[in-house]
Write an enzyme that holds these catalytic residues in place. Structure first.
Site, PDB file in Angstrom:
ATOM      1  N   HIS A 197       0.848  -1.192   0.000  1.00 53.83           N
ATOM      2  CA  HIS A 197       0.000   0.000   0.000  1.00 53.83           C
ATOM      3  C   HIS A 197       0.881   1.238   0.000  1.00 53.83           C
ATOM      4  CE1 HIS A 197       0.922  -0.470   4.263  1.00 53.83           C
ATOM      5  NE2 HIS A 197       0.313   0.651   4.579  1.00 53.83           N
TER       6      HIS A 197
ATOM      7  N   HIS B  32       1.208   3.937   2.026  1.00 48.64           N
ATOM      8  CA  HIS B  32       1.773   4.674   3.161  1.00 48.64           C
ATOM      9  C   HIS B  32       3.295   4.652   2.981  1.00 48.64           C
ATOM     10  CE1 HIS B  32      -2.014   4.091   5.866  1.00 48.64           C
ATOM     11  NE2 HIS B  32      -2.049   5.240   5.200  1.00 48.64           N
TER      12      HIS B  32
ATOM     13  N   ASP C 158       5.922   4.436   4.682  1.00 46.35           N
ATOM     14  CA  ASP C 158       6.838   3.471   5.316  1.00 46.35           C
ATOM     15  C   ASP C 158       6.891   2.143   4.564  1.00 46.35           C
ATOM     16  OD1 ASP C 158       4.135   3.344   6.306  1.00 46.35           O
ATOM     17  OD2 ASP C 158       4.782   1.952   7.865  1.00 46.35           O
ATOM     18  N   HIS C 159       6.137   2.041   3.457  1.00 47.41           N
ATOM     19  CA  HIS C 159       6.143   0.794   2.674  1.00 47.41           C
ATOM     20  C   HIS C 159       6.703   0.984   1.259  1.00 47.41           C
ATOM     21  CE1 HIS C 159       3.836  -1.606   5.658  1.00 47.41           C
ATOM     22  NE2 HIS C 159       3.572  -0.370   6.067  1.00 47.41           N
TER      23      HIS C 159
ATOM     24  N   ASP D 201      -0.027  -4.086   6.681  1.00 43.71           N
ATOM     25  CA  ASP D 201      -0.851  -3.314   7.617  1.00 43.71           C
ATOM     26  C   ASP D 201      -2.340  -3.653   7.485  1.00 43.71           C
ATOM     27  OD1 ASP D 201       1.635  -2.253   7.793  1.00 43.71           O
ATOM     28  OD2 ASP D 201       1.014  -0.149   7.652  1.00 43.71           O
TER      29      ASP D 201
ATOM     30  N   HIS E 243       6.493  -4.713  12.032  1.00 41.81           N
ATOM     31  CA  HIS E 243       5.796  -3.432  11.957  1.00 41.81           C
ATOM     32  C   HIS E 243       5.492  -2.884  13.359  1.00 41.81           C
ATOM     33  CE1 HIS E 243       2.791  -0.415  10.539  1.00 41.81           C
ATOM     34  NE2 HIS E 243       3.501  -0.458   9.435  1.00 41.81           N
TER      35      HIS E 243
END
Ligand SMILES: [Zn+2]
Ligand SMILES: [Zn+2]
Length: 300
Positions: free
Chosen positions: A60, A62, A64-65, A209, A267
């Protein structure tokens, strides 16, 4: 099948921990799952060779990915990559990558194939040695999990039995494919007499997530390994739900219901310095749980 963790922290880097990234190695092919900031540095640190990476999967958008992706894509070009690279990600990533390349007038010296992820559960990559199925997660924005399945490499040769029947090694490939063998005098040697079942395919589910959901439970049933996010401990369950995340207890509950062999946690929120409480908490539900430590390789 080997899983190597390159980043195990949530939104922010903290306590030396990096945002999400990990590799799954299948018969020498390295699949990169998520690509948080600093992924290419982590790859260098832990000996993951970009030349072996031909498929990158982004769960996805966000940051941080995927914030590590532009740097990695660029470095591969600077280093003279020739082999095509397949990128599987939400459709919104494509214009971002295109804009980053365009403003710098960068032309990659290799083919970058972008595959937008479908909304439902679907096989998105299928090769001789692995397949990858994506499935929807519940995270407030479009988010996907990935199930990596190895392909069987055919039947296992029993060399002593082959010798007994006088079958030369040049016929082994046909035997691995399950064919019977016909001797020069016309005698048929049944495949089952000289081979055994090959290794069973392995299944690894990457549940990035998400809030706790059993919507994809049938798909991951019996997995050899499940990675599931555990951003919070149970004491912060309300916060986890509010932010579309899970707790260690919830990750363990899913692994237990899926009859998985191993659960990897990751995570972790930056509010926690110590990670052992995550393992302890999850182990009350599912005993075979490990903390996904950066640089560690887990064989499934
Ligand atoms: Zn995240
Ligand atoms: Zn997220």
């Amino acid at each position: 099948m080997r899983v190597t963790i390159l980043g195990n922290n949530s939104a922010l880097p903290a306590f030396g921990r990096h945002p999400s990234a990990q590799t799954v190695t299948v018969f020498g092919e390295v699949l990169l799952l998520d690509c948080g900031e600093g992924t290419q540095l982590q790859m260098q640190r832990y000996g993951v060779k970009w030349k072996n990476v031909h498929h990158i999967f982004i769960s996805h958008l966000h940051g941080d990915h995927y914030f590590g992706l532009p740097g990695l894509i660029n470095s591969m070009s600077l280093l003279g990559r020739i082999a095509p690279l397949h990128l599987y990600a939400p459709a919104g990533l494509r214009p971002i990558i295109d804009a980053i390349l365009a403003v710098a007038d960068t032309r990659l010296c290799y083919e970058l194939h972008f595959h937008p992820l479908p909304a439902g559960t679907e096989v998105i990559a299928d090769t001789d040695v692995f397949s990858v199925t994506c499935f929807p997660l519940q995270h407030g924005i479009e988010c996907h999990g990935f199930l990596v399945t190895t392909k069987t490499r055919g039947r296992r040769i029993l060399p002593d039995r082959c010798k007994e029947y006088g079958i030369a090694p040049e016929y082994f490939e046909a035997l691995k494919r399950g064919e019977d063998h016909t001797m020069p005098d016309g005698t048929v040697v049944k495949n089952a007499w000289v081979t055994a079942d090959g290794p069973a395919p392995k299944k690894y589910a990457y549940c990035s997530d998400t809030v706790y959901t059993e919507s994809f439970l049938p798909l991951i049933q019996g997995a050899d390994g499940i990675y599931h996010e555990a951003t919070y401990l149970h004491q912060d369950a309300a916060r986890a739900a509010m932010r579309h995340h899970s707790t260690a207890i919830q990750a363990a509950t899913l692994a237990q219901k899926a009859n998985a062999r191993t659960l990897l946690l990751g995570h972790f929120s930056s509010k926690y310095k110590e990670l052992e409480p995550f393992r302890e908490e999850a182990a009350t539900i599912f005993p075979n749980v490990v903390i996904g430590m950066e640089g560690m390789a887990y064989d499934l």
